[in-house]
Structures are given as C-alpha cells and as structure tokens.
Write a protein that holds these residues in place. Structure first.
Motif, mmCIF file in Angstrom:
data_model
loop_
_atom_site.group_PDB
_atom_site.id
_atom_site.type_symbol
_atom_site.label_atom_id
_atom_site.label_comp_id
_atom_site.label_asym_id
_atom_site.label_seq_id
_atom_site.Cartn_x
_atom_site.Cartn_y
_atom_site.Cartn_z
ATOM 1 N N ALA A 169 4.867 35.232 52.962
ATOM 2 C CA ALA A 169 4.121 36.501 52.824
ATOM 3 C C ALA A 169 4.521 36.737 54.537
ATOM 4 O O ALA A 169 3.967 37.781 54.237
ATOM 5 C CB ALA A 169 3.269 35.658 52.551
ATOM 6 N N GLU A 170 4.292 36.233 55.142
ATOM 7 C CA GLU A 170 4.984 36.393 56.678
ATOM 8 C C GLU A 170 5.518 37.923 56.389
ATOM 9 O O GLU A 170 5.815 38.588 57.229
ATOM 10 C CB GLU A 170 4.784 35.199 57.184
ATOM 11 N N LEU A 171 6.925 37.335 56.078
ATOM 12 C CA LEU A 171 8.143 38.418 56.276
ATOM 13 C C LEU A 171 7.847 39.904 55.030
ATOM 14 O O LEU A 171 8.463 40.620 55.461
ATOM 15 C CB LEU A 171 8.790 37.029 55.817
ATOM 16 N N SER A 172 6.716 39.456 53.925
ATOM 17 C CA SER A 172 6.391 40.165 53.510
ATOM 18 C C SER A 172 5.738 41.564 53.934
ATOM 19 O O SER A 172 6.051 42.840 53.996
ATOM 20 C CB SER A 172 5.731 39.978 51.832
ATOM 21 N N ARG A 173 4.507 41.267 54.829
ATOM 22 C CA ARG A 173 4.247 41.893 55.581
ATOM 23 C C ARG A 173 5.207 42.172 56.929
ATOM 24 O O ARG A 173 4.978 43.647 57.525
ATOM 25 C CB ARG A 173 3.425 40.824 56.862
ATOM 26 N N ARG A 174 5.926 41.575 57.646
ATOM 27 C CA ARG A 174 6.951 42.545 58.123
ATOM 28 C C ARG A 174 7.366 42.908 57.644
ATOM 29 O O ARG A 174 8.688 43.598 59.074
ATOM 30 C CB ARG A 174 6.433 41.334 59.196
ATOM 31 N N GLU A 175 8.406 43.656 56.522
ATOM 32 C CA GLU A 175 9.307 44.081 55.840
ATOM 33 C C GLU A 175 9.116 45.522 56.480
ATOM 34 O O GLU A 175 10.362 46.106 56.858
ATOM 35 C CB GLU A 175 9.214 43.816 54.486
ATOM 36 N N PRO A 176 8.217 46.380 56.134
ATOM 37 C CA PRO A 176 8.434 47.593 56.432
ATOM 38 C C PRO A 176 8.817 48.031 58.234
ATOM 39 O O PRO A 176 9.542 48.803 57.810
ATOM 40 C CB PRO A 176 6.495 48.198 56.550
ATOM 41 N N ALA A 177 7.979 47.198 58.944
ATOM 42 C CA ALA A 177 8.619 47.743 60.459
ATOM 43 C C ALA A 177 9.961 47.319 60.018
ATOM 44 O O ALA A 177 10.795 47.634 61.140
ATOM 45 C CB ALA A 177 8.209 46.752 61.055
ATOM 46 N N LEU A 178 10.214 46.246 59.786
ATOM 47 C CA LEU A 178 12.052 45.862 60.086
ATOM 48 C C LEU A 178 12.907 46.646 59.140
ATOM 49 O O LEU A 178 13.491 47.092 60.415
ATOM 50 C CB LEU A 178 11.889 44.004 59.138
ATOM 51 N N LEU A 179 12.483 47.481 58.257
ATOM 52 C CA LEU A 179 13.275 48.072 57.606
ATOM 53 C C LEU A 179 13.437 49.755 58.294
ATOM 54 O O LEU A 179 14.183 50.571 58.578
ATOM 55 C CB LEU A 179 12.733 48.703 56.146
ATOM 56 N N ASN A 180 11.881 50.341 58.914
ATOM 57 C CA ASN A 180 11.911 51.078 59.704
ATOM 58 C C ASN A 180 13.245 51.130 60.833
ATOM 59 O O ASN A 180 14.128 51.512 60.642
ATOM 60 C CB ASN A 180 10.626 51.218 60.291
ATOM 61 N N THR A 181 13.112 49.917 61.741
ATOM 62 C CA THR A 181 13.898 49.207 62.926
ATOM 63 C C THR A 181 15.490 49.756 62.834
ATOM 64 O O THR A 181 15.674 49.915 63.134
ATOM 65 C CB THR A 181 13.921 47.997 63.648
ATOM 66 N N LEU A 182 16.038 48.562 61.107
ATOM 67 C CA LEU A 182 16.976 49.121 60.576
ATOM 68 C C LEU A 182 17.846 50.550 60.310
ATOM 69 O O LEU A 182 18.921 50.793 61.261
ATOM 70 C CB LEU A 182 17.435 47.605 59.448
#
Length: 515
Positions: A169-182
C-alpha cells in the motif's frame, strides 16, 4: 506341530519376556537413580514419560512423569543423574521434531564476560548458583519453553503477510512520485546524450584538419630521409665498414680468450695455487694445535712465527699469480710496498715486537681471527607483554620478564653451525641444542632441541633486516615469529610474537648481542 518346535517357540517367548523384564528394570533404575526436579510448561508438546533429557548436548537423565494441572498447564518431573549439577538460570526447552520422539534440552547460562577495565590475568569465574535437588512448588519451579507449533508458524506467517500488504500500500501511494522522478531522469539523460553528440561532432570537425596536416608532414619527413641517405651514401658505407672491422676484432678477441683457456702454463699456475691453498689449510690446522700448547718456551714461539711466515708466503704466491694474470700483486722485490721477506729460518731479521707473554701481536691477531671463526657467544635480553588470556602454555607464565638467554654458536661462518645454550636463565630455564645450515639465498634452516622440546627453526636475512620462525613441542605445537633488524655488526633488535597461533600469544621484543 512337533514337540521340538513347541519347545523352540516356548524358549523364544521366554527369552522375549526376559529381555522385556531386563529393559523395564534397567529403565526404572535409570529413571530413579540420582535426584528429581520439577519444570513448569504451558504445554507438553507431545513429551512423554521416559523421554531423554540432554544437558549441553550430553544425556543427563529422563522424563519421570507428566502431570496436567487444573489451570491446563503441565508439571514435568525429571530424573537427573546424581553427578550432574544444573545452574539455576538454565533454560528448559522441549524439542519436538517432525519425525522421532520429543526430548527435553537443558541449556546452561553463558559464561560471564570479562569485566571492563580489568588489566592482568582473567580472574577465576565464580560458581553459578545451582538449582535445588528437589521438586519445588509450582510457583518456584523453573519455567520451560515449548517448541513452536505449526499453528504458531501460521500465525507468524499471517503477521508477515499483513506487513507485506502494508508495504505494498505504501508503494502504491508513492508510485506517482517515483514515476515522475524517473521520467525527469530519462529526460535529463536524453538531453545529455544530445549535447554529447553535438560536442563529438565538433571535436571530429577540429581533428580532421590536424590529421590531414600530420599525414602531409609524415610524407615530407620520409622524402627528406630518403634524400639524406642518397646524398650521404659514402658515410653510410664507411659506417658499415667500421662495424665489420669491429666484428672481426671481436672474433679475434674470442680466439685469444680460447687460446688463453688452453694455455698449459696458466693451467700449471692454477694447479700450483690449489696446492698452496691445501698447504695453507694444513698449516692453519697445525697452528691451531700449537695454540693449545702455547707457553713461554722460546722454541714454541719460534715455531708459531714460522707458521705465520708460511701463511704469508702462501699469500704472496697467490698475489704473484694475480700479477701474472694482469692483477695487482704484493711480492717482495717485485712491487713497491710489499711485505718484507722473512729472514732465514722463517723468523724476521729483527724479530717481531713481542706482546704479553712473549706472543707477537700479529700472532695474537691471527689467533683472535681463528677463535671468531670457531665460535660466537650470543646474549639475548627480551621483555614479554602482560598476560591477557589465561592459557596452558608451559613456557609463557604470568610473569612479564625481562628474560635472559645465553647461547654459543659453534662455527658461525661455516655452512653448518651448532647452537647450544639456555633460555630464561634464573627462572623457568630451558635448553637449546640445534644444528643450522645455509641453503643459499639468505636462508638458514635447522632443527634439534628448542626450549627443551624437539623443534625446527628457519631464518632469512636481506641486508640488515630478517625474519625468523621457531616451531617446537610435539604435544602442543607452538609457533614463534620474529622480525630482526641488525643495528651494528654485533647488535640486533628483534620484535615478535610467542605462541602466535593461539589466543594466549604474547608480544616479545629485545636486544641480542653477539661476540
């Protein structure tokens, strides 16, 4: 059924009953010898009466009985061997494998660590309080631990699944920010690649004219060299002629060396020199024998002077051979500054100046040189570091030193020497009696008696620095290692470790003098 078959069956049944009775009696005796203690468990985990009890992995008794208490807990009574003492803080564990009978493990408490700040030998450990040799009331009995059941493992696995769900659940919450950074990183990498391509094209554009100019310069240089060789062909021919003449001269020199090697006169001189060396060796042996009988007798002193004169004559013959081969000689009457020839009878005309007891100084110097080649005395003073770990090394006791060693090295300059001496004089004295041999390349190896034990040693010297190792004591192999540094011709410093391979090793350093 025949009568013999009936008798055989009856005998087998009786033998089986006898073995059963023997097993029951011996098991009963084993379970009721020694003493009994009680251990309180939440569950017996399949433990049964007669199961083995292990103490530190060693069989220490059996389970005597198992009683279910009103609160649904279990009181387990153990029959412990009378020669086993159980520390009060021990752990009692039920080991229930998937196959085989359950058993009970007694794990004693770990030993107490060394108190911080204490210097010197480790104090003797205090005895741990022991569990009473009786069955105590339930509230005073030690609390046992049962092995984990499959239900416990499933419950623990469910907890791990819950934690994994939380992480997802924590990974799903942070996924958009990680994709933007990538995405930003990929954009920057693309820009960097485009910039690098542009810079490479600019660099190649700059290098192309330079490469063209360098190719043109190489062609011009080749043409210049070609014209230079064509215009100076005479000089080149002269150089080749000189090289040819030099080769001829070298060939002639090799021929001259070959004729010198086959020269019979030179061979005769070498043979004479060898004979003189043999005579000199025999003369030295006679001189050594005479030195043992030196007195104030003038005749004995004259014989000694004659022997020294013979040695001097042999040396002058060797120098004369060197002069014949083109070297430097010191023959009286031939070269200036040569040693005067001895007078008739081998005694100098005016007689050499006499030293104490009528012995000439030159004879005393030769005697001293012979003595130094016969033996050398080693005095070794060393200091041991304090003992930090108690051990069983019979040589490294709790005292720090200093320690004094005394050795005599016979024939120190020969290929094979003999070491005789004593270690730690005045305290725990041990003895040395070993042979040392040179094997070349700065290495010396040997063996014999070291520290009153059979052992071997090896030494390696390079200039003023060397290393040394000693291995001794067949029952308790002990390895010593040293780093040596020669300060003067007679003194060297050393630093090393005694009993290097064990925790009881001790640091040692000191000074060795050799006379």
């Amino acid at each position: 059924m025949s009568k013999q078959a009936q008798v055989g069956i009856f005998a087998l049944v009786a033998l089986g009953l006898l073995f059963g009775v023997f097993f029951t009696i011996t098991d009963f005796a084993t379970r009721h010898s020694g003493y009994r203690i009680g251990v309180h468990f939440n569950t017996a985990a399949g433990l049964h009466s007669g199961a083995l009890v292990y103490f530190s992995g060693v069989t220490a008794g059996t389970v005597d009985s198992i009683d279910l208490l009103p609160d649904h807990t279990v009181d387990v009574i153990l029959a412990i061997n009378k020669d086993v003492d159980i520390p009060r803080d021990s752990k009692f564990l039920i080991q229930a494998p998937l196959t085989g009978d359950p058993n009970l493990l007694i794990v004693p408490p770990p030993p107490q660590p060394r108190p911080p700040g204490i210097v010197g030998p480790t104090p003797a450990p205090t005895a741990a309080p022991l569990l009473a040799r009786e069955v105590l009331p339930i509230d005073q009995q030690p609390q046992g631990t049962s092995s984990a059941t499959i239900g416990d493992l499933l419950q623990q696995g469910q907890g791990e699944v819950k934690r994994l769900d939380t992480m997802l659940a924590e990974l799903s919450r942070r996924e958009p920010a990680l994709l933007n950074t990538l995405q930003s990183t990929l954009t920057n990498a693309n820009s960097l690649t485009a910039s690098a391509n542009e810079q490479m094209r600019s660099l190649f554009g700059t290098l192309q004219p330079a490469v063209s100019r360098a190719s043109s310069n190489i062609v011009d240089l080749t043409n210049t060299l070609n014209s230079t060789v064509a215009s100076n062909s005479g000089k080149v021919d002269s150089l080749l002629t000189t090289l040819n003449a030099t080769a001829v001269s070298l060939n002639q020199s090799v021929g001259s060396l070959k004729s010198l090697a086959t020269n019979q006169g030179l061979k005769n001189n070498l043979i004479d020199t060898t004979k003189n060396i043999a005579q000199t060796t025999q003369t030295i042996a006679f001189l050594t024998n005479d030195l043992r009988q030196i007195t104030g007798n003038p005749q004995t002193q004259a014989q000694l002077r004659d022997t020294v004169a013979q040695l001097d004559a042999a040396t002058q013959k060797a120098n004369s051979l060197l002069a014949a081969l083109g070297g430097t000689s010191h023959v009286y009457g031939v070269d200036t500054g040569a040693t005067p020839a001895p007078a008739g009878g081998g005694v100098p005309a005016n007689g050499p100046p006499a030293g104490p007891a009528g012995v000439p100084p030159d004879v005393k110097n030769k005697i001293s040189g012979i003595a130094k080649s016969l033996y050398a005395i080693q005095v070794r003073v060393n200091e041991l570091s304090p003992q930090h770990v108690s051990g069983t090394n019979p040589l490294l006791t709790t005292d720090r030193g200093p320690q004094a060693d005394f050795n005599i090295l016979f024939l120190p300059k020969a290929n094979t020497s003999l070491l005789v001496g004593a270690n730690d004089i005045g305290a725990k004295t041990t003895w040395n009696f070993a042979e040392l041999s040179n094997i070349g390349g700065g290495f010396r190896v040997g063996g014999g008696v070291l520290y009153s034990q059979l052992g071997v040693l090896g030494q390696y010297w390079r200039d003023r620095v060397g290393i040394e190792g000693r291995l001794y004591d067949l029952r308790r192999p002990t390895l010593d290692a040293y780093l040596n540094a020669r300060v003067t011709q007679r003194a060297q410093l050393f630093f090393g470790q005694r009993d290097l391979t064990r925790a009881q090793r001790r640091t040692v350093f000191g000074l060795q003098l050799q006379f």
